[in-house]
Write a protein that holds these residues in place. Structure first.
Motif, short mmCIF file in Angstrom:
data_model
loop_
_atom_site.label_atom_id
_atom_site.label_comp_id
_atom_site.label_asym_id
_atom_site.label_seq_id
_atom_site.Cartn_x
_atom_site.Cartn_y
_atom_site.Cartn_z
N VAL A 223 46.45 85.74 61.03
CA VAL A 223 45.38 86.72 61.21
C VAL A 223 44.54 86.26 60.08
N ASN A 224 43.03 86.13 60.39
CA ASN A 224 42.19 86.20 59.18
C ASN A 224 40.91 86.72 59.38
N GLY A 225 40.49 87.35 58.80
CA GLY A 225 39.19 88.23 59.06
C GLY A 225 39.35 89.18 60.28
N GLY A 226 40.48 89.80 60.50
CA GLY A 226 40.15 90.53 61.63
C GLY A 226 40.48 89.80 63.00
N ALA A 227 40.76 88.49 63.08
CA ALA A 227 40.99 87.94 64.01
C ALA A 227 41.98 86.89 64.01
N VAL A 228 42.58 86.38 64.96
CA VAL A 228 43.66 85.35 64.98
C VAL A 228 42.88 83.99 65.12
N GLU A 229 43.42 82.97 64.10
CA GLU A 229 43.05 81.90 64.37
C GLU A 229 44.20 80.76 64.21
N VAL A 230 44.20 79.28 64.72
CA VAL A 230 45.20 78.30 64.60
C VAL A 230 45.00 77.81 63.35
N ALA A 231 46.18 78.00 62.40
CA ALA A 231 46.35 77.61 61.07
C ALA A 231 46.95 76.40 60.96
N ASN A 232 48.18 76.06 61.87
CA ASN A 232 48.79 74.87 61.73
C ASN A 232 49.33 74.21 63.15
N GLU A 233 47.98 73.66 63.62
CA GLU A 233 48.14 73.32 65.02
C GLU A 233 48.91 71.93 65.27
N ASP A 234 49.38 71.36 64.14
CA ASP A 234 50.37 70.41 64.31
C ASP A 234 51.72 70.62 64.68
N SER A 235 51.80 71.86 64.62
CA SER A 235 53.16 72.40 64.63
C SER A 235 53.35 73.11 66.03
N CYS A 236 52.25 73.17 66.63
CA CYS A 236 52.34 73.77 68.25
C CYS A 236 53.13 72.81 69.20
N ILE A 237 54.20 73.68 69.64
CA ILE A 237 54.87 72.81 70.53
C ILE A 237 54.51 73.52 72.43
N ALA A 238 53.27 73.94 72.43
CA ALA A 238 52.93 74.36 73.57
C ALA A 238 53.95 75.37 74.48
N CYS A 239 54.59 76.10 73.85
CA CYS A 239 55.67 76.93 74.33
C CYS A 239 55.11 78.10 75.26
N GLY A 240 54.07 78.53 74.67
CA GLY A 240 53.13 79.65 75.60
C GLY A 240 53.59 80.95 75.21
#
Length: 62
Positions: A28-45
């Motif tokens: 959470v950054n500035g009141g909204a969610v953002e992708v902070a570490n996309e290299d770690s995403c495993i697309a689990c959903g």
């Protein structure tokens, strides 16, 4: 590489998706969610399934 697509218009910054993500991809950054570490995403959903506002519309894989 995968990354959640987040609608900033719909996100209320509640952080439920952040807590649901097993890889720590979101923050959470500035009141909204953002992708902070996309290299770690495993697309689990998990983030997509847990978002109460439907602000995460898909997991995009490059």
């Amino acid at each position: 590489m995968a990354r959640p697509l987040i609608s900033t218009d719909d996100c209320i910054g509640c952080g439920i998706c952040v807590d649901a993500c097993p890889q720590g991809v979101l923050e959470v950054n500035g009141g909204a969610v953002e992708v902070a570490n996309e290299d770690s995403c495993i697309a689990c959903g998990e983030c997509l399934e847990e978002c109460p506002m439907g602000a995460i519309t898909e997991i995009s894989e490059d």
